[in-house]
Structure formats: structure tokens, C-alpha cells
Design an enzyme around this catalytic site. Sequence first.
Site, PDB file in Angstrom:
ATOM      1  N   ASP A  83       0.817  -1.227   0.000  1.00 34.08           N
ATOM      2  CA  ASP A  83       0.000   0.000   0.000  1.00 34.08           C
ATOM      3  C   ASP A  83       0.846   1.272   0.000  1.00 34.08           C
ATOM      4  OD1 ASP A  83      -2.346  -1.675   0.378  1.00 34.08           O
ATOM      5  OD2 ASP A  83      -1.755  -1.802   2.494  1.00 34.08           O
ATOM      6  N   LYS A  89       2.612   2.245  -5.020  1.00 38.21           N
ATOM      7  CA  LYS A  89       3.354   1.739  -6.180  1.00 38.21           C
ATOM      8  C   LYS A  89       2.601   1.987  -7.480  1.00 38.21           C
ATOM      9  CE  LYS A  89       3.526  -2.403  -4.465  1.00 38.21           C
ATOM     10  NZ  LYS A  89       2.913  -2.103  -3.157  1.00 38.21           N
ATOM     11  N   GLY A 109      -4.153  -4.322  -4.656  1.00 40.36           N
ATOM     12  CA  GLY A 109      -4.774  -3.329  -5.514  1.00 40.36           C
ATOM     13  C   GLY A 109      -3.864  -2.129  -5.715  1.00 40.36           C
ATOM     14  N   HIS A 110      -3.755  -1.680  -6.947  1.00 40.21           N
ATOM     15  CA  HIS A 110      -3.005  -0.468  -7.258  1.00 40.21           C
ATOM     16  C   HIS A 110      -3.988   0.631  -7.638  1.00 40.21           C
ATOM     17  CE1 HIS A 110       0.972  -2.747  -8.283  1.00 40.21           C
ATOM     18  NE2 HIS A 110       0.759  -2.615  -6.991  1.00 40.21           N
ATOM     19  N   GLN A 169       1.953  -5.974  -3.066  1.00 38.04           N
ATOM     20  CA  GLN A 169       2.297  -6.026  -1.642  1.00 38.04           C
ATOM     21  C   GLN A 169       3.632  -5.303  -1.386  1.00 38.04           C
ATOM     22  OE1 GLN A 169       1.344  -9.409  -2.959  1.00 38.04           O
ATOM     23  NE2 GLN A 169      -0.743  -9.149  -2.306  1.00 38.04           N
TER      24      GLN A 169
END
Length: 443
Positions: A13, A16, A40-41, A224
Site C-alpha cells: 500500500d 506503487k 490493488g493499485h 504487496q
Amino acid sequence: MSNIVVVGAQWGDEGKGKIVDLLTESAKVVARYQGGHNAGHTVMIKNEKFVLHVIPSGILHKGKTCIIGNGVVIDPKALIEEIEGLKNRKVTVGKNLFISGGAHVIMPYHTLLDCKHEEAKGSHKIGTTGRGIGPAYVDKMSRTGIRMIDLLDSKGFKDKLKANLNDVNFLIENKYHINRLRLEKVYSEYMRYAEYLFPFITDTVVMINKFIDSGKNVLFEGAQGTLLDIDHGTYPYVTSSSASAGGVCTGLGVSPIKIDGILGVTKAYTTRVGEGPFPTELKDKLGEEIRLKGGEYGATTGRPRRCGWLDLVSLRHAIMINGFTGIALTKLDVLDEVDKLKVCVAYTYEDPYKRCECSKKGIACKFTDMPQEAKVLEACKPVYKEIAGWKTNTQGVKRLKDLPKQARVYIDYLSEMLDVKIDMISTGQRRDEVVILQNPFGG
């Protein structure tokens, strides 16, 4: 030619998605090398928010090739929904996306077992997302997994599925006392997925190495973060894959000598989702204020993130594991209203087992390296360095000289203490809210 890895330096988180999105401008190929749709990005383009789970962030750029590598585990239903969701928002997804035939498939029994295993642990739960990621990797390692390429062989797939269901159904009926999964139902469902995904599946190992050998810039995207790495994170409170830079080699089939740079991404503070040790966690009003201002809620699950001060002990661990050639510092603006900042420079620990000379003398041990045992890390207390805040709005600042002096003092201190240059500083959610000191691709 440059081949750059973007790696999370904390517990994920870190932002990225935005950094990958920025660097994609300089890349021809963006490749994801591990994890699943439990990550999730989030990318903000103008005022539009995109949340990506398995598809590389490069999909939001025209003319880029996106690759999902063999180190990723894929839920076909979730992937199809992600593709269709992007198409509905006028994002092109077609001949620009390729999926490794060697990527393992998340089956319905993986999701079921993930949830049931977690429930059974009670107060000792890990904090998984319940998306089937861990059980899929378990089957991969036990050599009973089903790969994307298996979906293209209907008979072979059905044989493997039948064998797996024999074991799974015995477990879920006898241990969890729930109805068995029916072979024909699961088979029919996954054959529909196979028909949809067939055009995307290929040998991505050969593909990506051809791109590299022809001189194309490649961006390797992880999910991650290092502290969630299955080998080098805060085990057992970790993910099930190699989230550190080493995962590129196994998760995409790329030689380490072909990697030119490794950019570590860290927030200006620290967050963590789920269970596990977190020495610098703030459980007070300030921690809640940081959570609210930083929007610290999981992109995939919506779970609130635990927030705390920046931890240099864990960052040095991430630097050692990955060999960062530069750092992207994100969410600097979240700290704009904080009077005094704290940075953890070491831990103290009182060993109840008296295993070291310090404890035998009745004094606390001091760690500047991250301990391996989760229960030791849980008992560690942070040693802080206090730094004055800047109390000035930094959101949207794009030049280093326009940042307040005390913010630059904070940045310089971090770079000096970590002995790694800071290449990028994010000052907001939007794509253009960033200070770029050096592009890892050299542009």
C-alpha cells in the site's frame, strides 16, 4: 535500454500504482511478477480513479505491452471482471495484454478453504483477504495446481480437477461439514472462462526476454511489499509469494543480470493492513488523523489500515533484501499538519528468556536490524528521533525547491540515514503531483 523493478519497501500500500503509472511513460513493457487479486493499485488520472488488481498499471497507457507473469495466481472470474470494467471505462484491453500459461489458477475450493482456514484460527488469524491466494500457492508448491495453460486442454483440465476435488471434498465434508463441490458445475464454469481468456494466454517468458534482448525498456511491477514477502517478511503475517525484487526472476523468467535498477517505494510514514507486529503503530488521535487524510483504506477490501511513524529499521531491512538503487517517497503531503515528526531509528527489547548478554545483565537489548521472530518484533519498542514538522501545504508541489525547508530537512535526513538517494517524492494522489529528481530510466 533499462529494465527497472518497482518494489514496495513496507507492508504494501505504498503507492506503487502511481509510481508505476508515471514510469510507464518511459517503458515499452510493464510486467507483473507475483501475487494475486488480493492486492490493488490505485491510480488517479485527472480526477478519475482507477483501481487495478492483477492487470499491470501500464494498461492505462496507449501503446504499452502488459504482461501477467507465471508468478501470479489468477482468479479467472475476477480477471474477466477487471478487463470488462476497464473496457466499460474506454480503456483498451486486447492485444496489449498477455497472460503467462504458467500462471496458476485460483479455483473455487481455494477461496472456500482460505476463508474456512482463517475462521478456524480464531484469535490467531493471519488477516488474509479470503481471496484464495494462499491455498492456490499451496497447491502450486505441492504440484497439484492447475495452470492457465491447463484450461486450454479441456480433457486434461477435467482430469486434474476431478483428482483435486476428490481430496478437497473429503476435507470440506468431514472437517467443515459443508456441501461438496460438484465436478460438472466447476468444470463448465471454468471452460467459459477459458474461452474468454484463450486469446491472452501465451509463453510470456520467451516474450519478455525477446523484448529485453531487443533493447526495449521494461518495467517490473510487484504487489504487496517486502515486509510481506513469504521468505523475508514478518512471517507468518505475510503474503504467499516473493514480493521482493527476487520475485522478478522466478515470477517472470528473467535473469538477475538483466535488471538495471530497483526502485523502492515507501510512504513518508508507515501503514499495515491486517494482523501482525507493527512497532511504530499509532493507536491515538494522530494515527486516526493520518488514516483519514491519507485515505488509508484497502484498495481491494476497504479495510482500514493501521498507521504509524516511519520505521528506518524495517526500511534498512528492505534495502538490504532488495538492493534499492533509489527510493520513491510517497504521501509526503499527508504529514503537512503534523507539528513534530518521529522516525524510528532502532528497537529495544527485553528478552524474557534471557538468551543474550544484555538480558542476562538485566538491561534491554537494542536492535538496529529487524528480528526474525514475529513475537520478538511484537514486543519491541521503537527508539525515536524527533524532527520538526513543516506546517505548510505541500500538495501538488512539483519542484524540490518549492517544498518547505523543513520538509527538505526530513527528506535529506531519510536519504542520509538509509544511504539511498531519493529519486521521486509524491505530493498528492494525482499523476502530476510529484517531484521527480531522477527518472530511473534516465529520461
